[in-house]
Motif scaffolding. Structure first.
Motif, mmCIF file in Angstrom:
data_model
loop_
_atom_site.group_PDB
_atom_site.id
_atom_site.type_symbol
_atom_site.label_atom_id
_atom_site.label_comp_id
_atom_site.label_asym_id
_atom_site.label_seq_id
_atom_site.Cartn_x
_atom_site.Cartn_y
_atom_site.Cartn_z
ATOM 1 N N GLU A 16 11.768 7.156 3.443
ATOM 2 C CA GLU A 16 11.470 7.577 2.076
ATOM 3 C C GLU A 16 10.081 8.195 1.950
ATOM 4 O OE1 GLU A 16 12.236 4.011 -0.187
ATOM 5 O OE2 GLU A 16 14.376 4.502 -0.396
ATOM 6 N N LEU A 17 9.106 7.643 2.679
ATOM 7 C CA LEU A 17 7.731 8.131 2.567
ATOM 8 C C LEU A 17 7.404 9.221 3.577
ATOM 9 C CD1 LEU A 17 6.023 4.668 2.000
ATOM 10 C CD2 LEU A 17 6.494 6.427 0.284
ATOM 11 N N ALA A 22 1.873 5.437 5.714
ATOM 12 C CA ALA A 22 2.118 5.054 4.317
ATOM 13 C C ALA A 22 3.137 3.915 4.235
ATOM 14 C CB ALA A 22 2.616 6.270 3.520
ATOM 15 N N ALA A 23 4.171 3.956 5.088
ATOM 16 C CA ALA A 23 5.189 2.902 5.084
ATOM 17 C C ALA A 23 4.593 1.571 5.530
ATOM 18 C CB ALA A 23 6.348 3.296 5.988
ATOM 19 N N LEU A 26 2.770 0.126 2.666
ATOM 20 C CA LEU A 26 3.686 -0.308 1.622
ATOM 21 C C LEU A 26 4.291 -1.681 1.924
ATOM 22 C CD1 LEU A 26 5.322 0.440 -1.002
ATOM 23 C CD2 LEU A 26 7.114 1.225 0.560
#
Length: 196
Positions: A16-17, A22-23, A26
């Motif tokens: 998704e990212l 970034a994942a 998250l």
């Protein structure tokens, strides 16, 4: 195939990212740990789900097909766990009971009224059926519990007696058995009679 839910979550976050960094932030993992999770998932599935370059992350054809399925699986699991927690915390939900007509008529209303006062957010659905159908409904998982005549034993079902009721003989006052205090089944053999 042994697929870990955390590995699925890692894959969905990266997909998704479009970024391992970034994942990782998250889902609160280090980037190397996140990378290992995705690699483990790919190894277990025997396919590549992501194409990695120095600048970006893209889904492979298989990855694009798998992403909505992985999302749905995780969403369904989260919804199920939330529902269980809600039932435990708020005591809400639905209980299905199959029972014979006599139980539904004579003592179940009082039991349901008492239960509903203690647990007002739990709905009760009563299925009025014959003795064999009650047993079958429990065996098939259509209802959570059943109230029936104790006429058979099934290894998959636990039976707990609720009420013991004697059989009584109803006959005309001038019948030869009418004056007796007790009558055995054996003594009824010569007579025509109706029973459940």
């Amino acid at each position: 195939m042994n697929v870990d839910l955390d590995d699925l979550r890692a894959f969905v976050a990266v997909a998704e990212l479009r970024s391992f960094n970034a994942a990782a932030q998250l889902i609160h993992l280090s980037q190397p740990a996140l990378t290992r999770r995705v690699q483990k998932l790919e190894e277990n599935l025997g396919v590549s789900l992501l194409e990695r370059t120095t600048r970006r992350v893209e889904l492979t054809t298989v990855g694009r097909d798998f992403l909505p399925k992985a999302r749905r699986l995780l969403d369904d699991l989260d919804a199920s766990l939330l529902s269980v927690r809600e039932i435990a915390e708020h005591r809400s939900g639905l209980v299905n009971i199959a029972c014979i007509p006599t139980a539904a008529y004579y003592f179940l209303p009082d039991v349901i009224a008492t239960y509903s006062k203690a647990y007002p957010n739990i709905r009760i659905r009563v299925v009025d059926e014959g003795a064999n159908a009650v047993l079958q409904s429990v065996l098939n998982g259509e209802v959570e519990l059943g109230i029936t005549l104790l006429g058979t034993q099934e290894s998959e079902i636990t039976f707990d007696p609720l009420v013991e009721e004697p059989f009584v003989l109803a006959c005309r006052g001038d019948h030869e058995l009418a004056a007796r205090k007790e009558v055995s089944w054996q003594e009824l053999k010569p007579y025509r009679f109706i029973t459940v």
